[in-house]
Design a protein around this motif. Structure first.
Motif, PDB file in Angstrom:
ATOM      1  N   LEU A 192       0.822  -1.209   0.000  1.00  0.00           N
ATOM      2  CA  LEU A 192       0.000   0.000   0.000  1.00  0.00           C
ATOM      3  C   LEU A 192       0.863   1.268   0.000  1.00  0.00           C
ATOM      4  O   LEU A 192       0.550   2.246  -0.689  1.00  0.00           O
ATOM      5  CB  LEU A 192      -0.940   0.006   1.201  1.00  0.00           C
ATOM      6  CG  LEU A 192      -2.070  -1.025   1.182  1.00  0.00           C
ATOM      7  CD1 LEU A 192      -2.908  -0.914   2.455  1.00  0.00           C
ATOM      8  CD2 LEU A 192      -2.953  -0.865  -0.040  1.00  0.00           C
ATOM      9  N   ILE A 193       1.949   1.251   0.775  1.00  0.00           N
ATOM     10  CA  ILE A 193       2.864   2.399   0.764  1.00  0.00           C
ATOM     11  C   ILE A 193       3.490   2.546  -0.609  1.00  0.00           C
ATOM     12  O   ILE A 193       3.656   3.665  -1.118  1.00  0.00           O
ATOM     13  CB  ILE A 193       3.941   2.237   1.854  1.00  0.00           C
ATOM     14  CG1 ILE A 193       3.300   2.308   3.248  1.00  0.00           C
ATOM     15  CG2 ILE A 193       5.010   3.327   1.724  1.00  0.00           C
ATOM     16  CD1 ILE A 193       4.264   2.028   4.379  1.00  0.00           C
ATOM     17  N   GLY A 194       3.839   1.410  -1.229  1.00  0.00           N
ATOM     18  CA  GLY A 194       4.386   1.451  -2.580  1.00  0.00           C
ATOM     19  C   GLY A 194       3.402   2.025  -3.580  1.00  0.00           C
ATOM     20  O   GLY A 194       3.787   2.795  -4.479  1.00  0.00           O
ATOM     21  N   VAL A 195       2.131   1.677  -3.442  1.00  0.00           N
ATOM     22  CA  VAL A 195       1.100   2.228  -4.326  1.00  0.00           C
ATOM     23  C   VAL A 195       1.012   3.739  -4.166  1.00  0.00           C
ATOM     24  O   VAL A 195       0.925   4.485  -5.152  1.00  0.00           O
ATOM     25  CB  VAL A 195      -0.269   1.566  -4.031  1.00  0.00           C
ATOM     26  CG1 VAL A 195      -1.391   2.313  -4.760  1.00  0.00           C
ATOM     27  CG2 VAL A 195      -0.257   0.099  -4.447  1.00  0.00           C
ATOM     28  N   MET A 196       1.042   4.202  -2.915  1.00  0.00           N
ATOM     29  CA  MET A 196       1.031   5.653  -2.678  1.00  0.00           C
ATOM     30  C   MET A 196       2.239   6.320  -3.320  1.00  0.00           C
ATOM     31  O   MET A 196       2.112   7.357  -3.988  1.00  0.00           O
ATOM     32  CB  MET A 196       1.017   5.939  -1.174  1.00  0.00           C
ATOM     33  CG  MET A 196      -0.332   5.818  -0.514  1.00  0.00           C
ATOM     34  SD  MET A 196      -0.286   6.346   1.221  1.00  0.00           S
ATOM     35  CE  MET A 196       0.192   4.814   2.015  1.00  0.00           C
ATOM     36  N   ALA A 197       3.405   5.733  -3.102  1.00  0.00           N
ATOM     37  CA  ALA A 197       4.636   6.326  -3.638  1.00  0.00           C
ATOM     38  C   ALA A 197       4.583   6.413  -5.161  1.00  0.00           C
ATOM     39  O   ALA A 197       4.918   7.450  -5.756  1.00  0.00           O
ATOM     40  CB  ALA A 197       5.847   5.503  -3.185  1.00  0.00           C
ATOM     41  N   LEU A 198       4.146   5.335  -5.821  1.00  0.00           N
ATOM     42  CA  LEU A 198       4.085   5.332  -7.281  1.00  0.00           C
ATOM     43  C   LEU A 198       3.036   6.313  -7.802  1.00  0.00           C
ATOM     44  O   LEU A 198       3.271   7.039  -8.777  1.00  0.00           O
ATOM     45  CB  LEU A 198       3.784   3.916  -7.781  1.00  0.00           C
ATOM     46  CG  LEU A 198       4.910   2.887  -7.628  1.00  0.00           C
ATOM     47  CD1 LEU A 198       4.422   1.495  -8.037  1.00  0.00           C
ATOM     48  CD2 LEU A 198       6.122   3.290  -8.457  1.00  0.00           C
ATOM     49  N   SER A 199       1.875   6.354  -7.141  1.00  0.00           N
ATOM     50  CA  SER A 199       0.805   7.241  -7.592  1.00  0.00           C
ATOM     51  C   SER A 199       1.214   8.707  -7.501  1.00  0.00           C
ATOM     52  O   SER A 199       1.082   9.473  -8.476  1.00  0.00           O
ATOM     53  CB  SER A 199      -0.459   7.003  -6.758  1.00  0.00           C
ATOM     54  OG  SER A 199      -0.922   5.681  -6.898  1.00  0.00           O
ATOM     55  N   PHE A 200       1.734   9.094  -6.352  1.00  0.00           N
ATOM     56  CA  PHE A 200       2.070  10.504  -6.164  1.00  0.00           C
ATOM     57  C   PHE A 200       3.356  10.877  -6.893  1.00  0.00           C
ATOM     58  O   PHE A 200       3.539  12.034  -7.278  1.00  0.00           O
ATOM     59  CB  PHE A 200       2.155  10.822  -4.672  1.00  0.00           C
ATOM     60  CG  PHE A 200       0.852  10.588  -3.947  1.00  0.00           C
ATOM     61  CD1 PHE A 200      -0.349  10.980  -4.522  1.00  0.00           C
ATOM     62  CD2 PHE A 200       0.809   9.968  -2.708  1.00  0.00           C
ATOM     63  CE1 PHE A 200      -1.564  10.767  -3.877  1.00  0.00           C
ATOM     64  CE2 PHE A 200      -0.393   9.744  -2.046  1.00  0.00           C
ATOM     65  CZ  PHE A 200      -1.583  10.144  -2.639  1.00  0.00           C
ATOM     66  N   ALA A 201       4.250   9.901  -7.111  1.00  0.00           N
ATOM     67  CA  ALA A 201       5.435  10.162  -7.938  1.00  0.00           C
ATOM     68  C   ALA A 201       5.009  10.382  -9.392  1.00  0.00           C
ATOM     69  O   ALA A 201       5.576  11.232 -10.093  1.00  0.00           O
ATOM     70  CB  ALA A 201       6.412   8.991  -7.836  1.00  0.00           C
ATOM     71  N   TRP A 202       4.015   9.633  -9.847  1.00  0.00           N
ATOM     72  CA  TRP A 202       3.471   9.832 -11.198  1.00  0.00           C
ATOM     73  C   TRP A 202       2.915  11.251 -11.325  1.00  0.00           C
ATOM     74  O   TRP A 202       3.162  11.950 -12.322  1.00  0.00           O
ATOM     75  CB  TRP A 202       2.376   8.794 -11.451  1.00  0.00           C
ATOM     76  CG  TRP A 202       1.797   8.814 -12.846  1.00  0.00           C
ATOM     77  CD1 TRP A 202       1.222   9.875 -13.497  1.00  0.00           C
ATOM     78  CD2 TRP A 202       1.729   7.715 -13.771  1.00  0.00           C
ATOM     79  NE1 TRP A 202       0.779   9.518 -14.742  1.00  0.00           N
ATOM     80  CE2 TRP A 202       1.078   8.194 -14.947  1.00  0.00           C
ATOM     81  CE3 TRP A 202       2.116   6.379 -13.716  1.00  0.00           C
ATOM     82  CZ2 TRP A 202       0.833   7.368 -16.042  1.00  0.00           C
ATOM     83  CZ3 TRP A 202       1.866   5.569 -14.812  1.00  0.00           C
ATOM     84  CH2 TRP A 202       1.243   6.053 -15.955  1.00  0.00           C
ATOM     85  N   MET A 203       2.148  11.672 -10.326  1.00  0.00           N
ATOM     86  CA  MET A 203       1.608  13.029 -10.336  1.00  0.00           C
ATOM     87  C   MET A 203       2.724  14.059 -10.358  1.00  0.00           C
ATOM     88  O   MET A 203       2.638  15.080 -11.058  1.00  0.00           O
ATOM     89  CB  MET A 203       0.719  13.239  -9.104  1.00  0.00           C
ATOM     90  CG  MET A 203      -0.585  12.470  -9.133  1.00  0.00           C
ATOM     91  SD  MET A 203      -1.474  12.518  -7.546  1.00  0.00           S
ATOM     92  CE  MET A 203      -1.432  14.260  -7.169  1.00  0.00           C
ATOM     93  N   PHE A 204       3.778  13.802  -9.588  1.00  0.00           N
ATOM     94  CA  PHE A 204       4.942  14.700  -9.546  1.00  0.00           C
ATOM     95  C   PHE A 204       5.563  14.808 -10.934  1.00  0.00           C
ATOM     96  O   PHE A 204       5.945  15.897 -11.386  1.00  0.00           O
ATOM     97  CB  PHE A 204       5.957  14.173  -8.541  1.00  0.00           C
ATOM     98  CG  PHE A 204       7.163  15.045  -8.335  1.00  0.00           C
ATOM     99  CD1 PHE A 204       7.132  16.106  -7.446  1.00  0.00           C
ATOM    100  CD2 PHE A 204       8.337  14.812  -9.040  1.00  0.00           C
ATOM    101  CE1 PHE A 204       8.241  16.920  -7.248  1.00  0.00           C
ATOM    102  CE2 PHE A 204       9.458  15.614  -8.848  1.00  0.00           C
ATOM    103  CZ  PHE A 204       9.408  16.665  -7.953  1.00  0.00           C
ATOM    104  N   GLY A 205       5.650  13.664 -11.615  1.00  0.00           N
ATOM    105  CA  GLY A 205       6.201  13.680 -12.972  1.00  0.00           C
ATOM    106  C   GLY A 205       5.315  14.422 -13.947  1.00  0.00           C
ATOM    107  O   GLY A 205       5.807  15.092 -14.868  1.00  0.00           O
ATOM    108  N   GLU A 206       3.988  14.309 -13.762  1.00  0.00           N
ATOM    109  CA  GLU A 206       3.062  15.024 -14.637  1.00  0.00           C
ATOM    110  C   GLU A 206       3.135  16.537 -14.409  1.00  0.00           C
ATOM    111  O   GLU A 206       3.078  17.328 -15.355  1.00  0.00           O
ATOM    112  CB  GLU A 206       1.639  14.535 -14.377  1.00  0.00           C
ATOM    113  CG  GLU A 206       1.349  13.122 -14.841  1.00  0.00           C
ATOM    114  CD  GLU A 206       1.158  13.028 -16.339  1.00  0.00           C
ATOM    115  OE1 GLU A 206       0.639  13.986 -16.942  1.00  0.00           O
ATOM    116  OE2 GLU A 206       1.548  11.996 -16.921  1.00  0.00           O
ATOM    117  N   ALA A 207       3.273  16.940 -13.145  1.00  0.00           N
ATOM    118  CA  ALA A 207       3.274  18.368 -12.817  1.00  0.00           C
ATOM    119  C   ALA A 207       4.604  19.036 -13.138  1.00  0.00           C
ATOM    120  O   ALA A 207       4.646  20.221 -13.453  1.00  0.00           O
ATOM    121  CB  ALA A 207       2.943  18.558 -11.339  1.00  0.00           C
TER     122      ALA A 207
END
Length: 507
Positions: A192-207
């Motif tokens: 679950l922590i990994g899912v959070m990290a990947l999701s918000f890292a993806w958003m970071f890459g988009e922004a």
């Protein structure tokens, strides 16, 4: 008295409720029982791996939906200017959590159990009630966060109240993982922590936030009158009362003999490393969320209107669809945060209830009771506030206040207990760490006091309401002062108990 006798857990009784049964604890391999009584064995990567787990479960409280909402509001309103405060607030949280782990390992008992013996019945009941109230407030935020995520991922088909039901049922299903062992459960949380990290890292890459601006925000302290409320929120949401109780119980999932100084020190060393790594990961994830909203909404007219309920839609409007719509990326990360934090909240509730009341109930029964405490009020909240995002934001403010007032009831007993030699033996904190810890606790309490003052000064209207608030505040302050007085006095009955324990051990 032999040195190892000083580390016997105070008032240890086999009949008492314990955090983990001996059959549930993880056996740390490579331990020679005839070695390490006084000195910690050499460092081992294998042992670090076996001790890794409790710190990551603890770190989930730093990533719950309440913290994520604090992150997005901080980024949207203050930009990158409060990233330095987020870093130092995480460091303060780490100090408190390491003290909690120290208490659990050195005594073989968790904070709620020790509070049961430390305080008279009336004070113990008050502490238990205050801790349960804080837990319920936190759980409402976490369950609502999950329900919002489910609504996002279902394109609005699933209403908020139905998401609450799904979240409650999912939590019970996940609790069955405990039957497969502590390590399997820890692995599930790691996912679950990994899912959070990947999701918000993806958003970071988009922004694509500016790296230099992010680095300056982390390293250069900045604070203005315009961002003081967000600054208070950043610090205030880091220390969660139930998480202090939780960590002291989680560290007992490993077999550590409290009577052997070397083994206790070894466990503390490994737990310190893994907790530091876990909170470093949580800090990076919080940075991702803050910077995404700072890049997209800082200085805009809608910055003050963004909350957990509408954040996904604003992200979608700002950054568009892309390869995978950012709205759903946000929803996945929020769902992982909500689900993980609700489950750890349930565990915390079990330990808190079992410790304070010494209830010998089956774990599913305790889970049902503690879950019901939170789900019933959360369902009421969902039904009332389902149609109004502004109302949800107001509710969140009240819940933050509710948890803020409970912080002293976790920090003061913790610092009181870890400072006492009759409880901690040679592992009591020294003068330097004690001073730092009390300064951190005082800073957190003062900051949250400021939050309360600001909140009630704007919300309290009418003589009757003001009178009630004044009376409650007076009782609250009196109880906090009582807890502080217990921390600086040495009660005779504790000395008597210690003498009897030592005499029994020596014989």
């Amino acid at each position: 008295m032999p040195p190892q006798d000083r580390h016997q857990p105070l008032l240890a009784e086999e009949q008492e409720e314990t955090a983990y049964d001996s059959s549930e604890k993880v056996v740390v391999v490579g331990i020679d029982e005839h070695d390490g009584d006084m000195e910690a064995p050499p460092f081992s990567w294998r042992k670090l791996w076996l001790f890794t787990g409790p710190g990551f479960l603890m770190s989930i409280a730093f990533l719950d939906p309440g913290n994520l909402e604090g992150d997005l509001q901080s980024g949207a309103i203050a930009g990158y200017s409060l990233l330095w405060l987020l870093m130092w607030a995480t460091a303060m949280g780490l100090i408190i959590q390491l003290l909690s782990a120290r208490l659990g390992v050195a005594t073989g008992r968790h904070l709620a159990e020790l509070c049961r013996d430390e305080y008279p019945t009336w004070a113990r009941i008050v502490l238990w009630l205050m801790t349960e109230i804080a837990l319920i407030g936190s759980d409402i935020q976490e369950v609502i966060g999950s329900a919002i995520a489910i609504r996002i991922l279902s394109n609005g088909v699933v209403p908020l109240w139905a998401g609450v039901v799904v979240t409650a049922l999912d939590c019970f299903i996940f609790l069955f993982l405990e039957n497969y062992g502590v390590r399997k459960l820890e692995a599930f949380f790691a996912v679950l922590i990994g899912v959070m990290a990947l999701s918000f890292a993806w958003m970071f890459g988009e922004a694509k936030p500016n790296g230099v601006d992010v680095l300056v925000g982390i390293l250069v302290p900045k604070l203005s009158s315009r961002t003081i409320q967000q600054a208070v929120g950043v610090v205030g949401c880091i220390i969660m009362p139930h998480n202090v109780f939780l960590h002291s119980a989680l560290v007992q999932s490993r077999q550590v003999d409290p009577s052997k100084k070397g083994r206790v020190q070894e466990a503390l060393n490994y737990y310190s490393i893994e907790s530091t790594i876990a909170l470093a990961v949580s800090f990076v994830i919080n940075i991702f969320v803050t910077t995404v909203f700072a890049k997209g909404f800082y200085g805009t007219e809608i910055a003050n209107n963004i909350g957990l309920g509408n954040a996904g839609q604003y992200l979608q409007e700002k950054y568009g669809g892309g390869l995978f719509p950012i709205l759903y990326i946000w929803g996945i990360g929020l769902l992982a945060a909500g689900q993980s934090s609700t489950i750890t909240g349930t565990y915390a509730g079990q330990f808190i209830m079992g410790g304070f009341l010494n209830l010998k109930l089956k774990k599913w029964m305790r889970a049902l009771i503690t879950r019901s405490f939170a789900i019933i009020p959360t369902m009421i909240v969902a039904l009332i506030f389902d149609t109004s995002e502004d109302s949800l934001d107001v509710l969140n403010e009240w819940l933050n206040v509710l948890q803020s007032v409970q912080i002293p009831f976790a920090l003061i007993p913790l610092l009181c207990l870890v400072s006492k030699e009759q409880i901690m033996g040679s592992f009591r904190i020294g003068p330097v760490l004690k001073t730092i810890s009390w300064l951190v606790a005082a800073l957190v309490i003062v900051i949250n006091g400021y939050l309360l003052l600001e909140f009630f000064s704007s919300e309290v209207n009418g003589a009757m309401f003001a009178t009630v608030v004044f009376v409650v505040t007076a009782a609250y302050v009196a109880f906090v002062l009582y807890l502080i007085s217990r921390a600086i006095t040495y009660t005779p009955w504790q000395s008597l108990i210690r003498s009897k324990t030592v005499a029994t051990t020596d014989n």
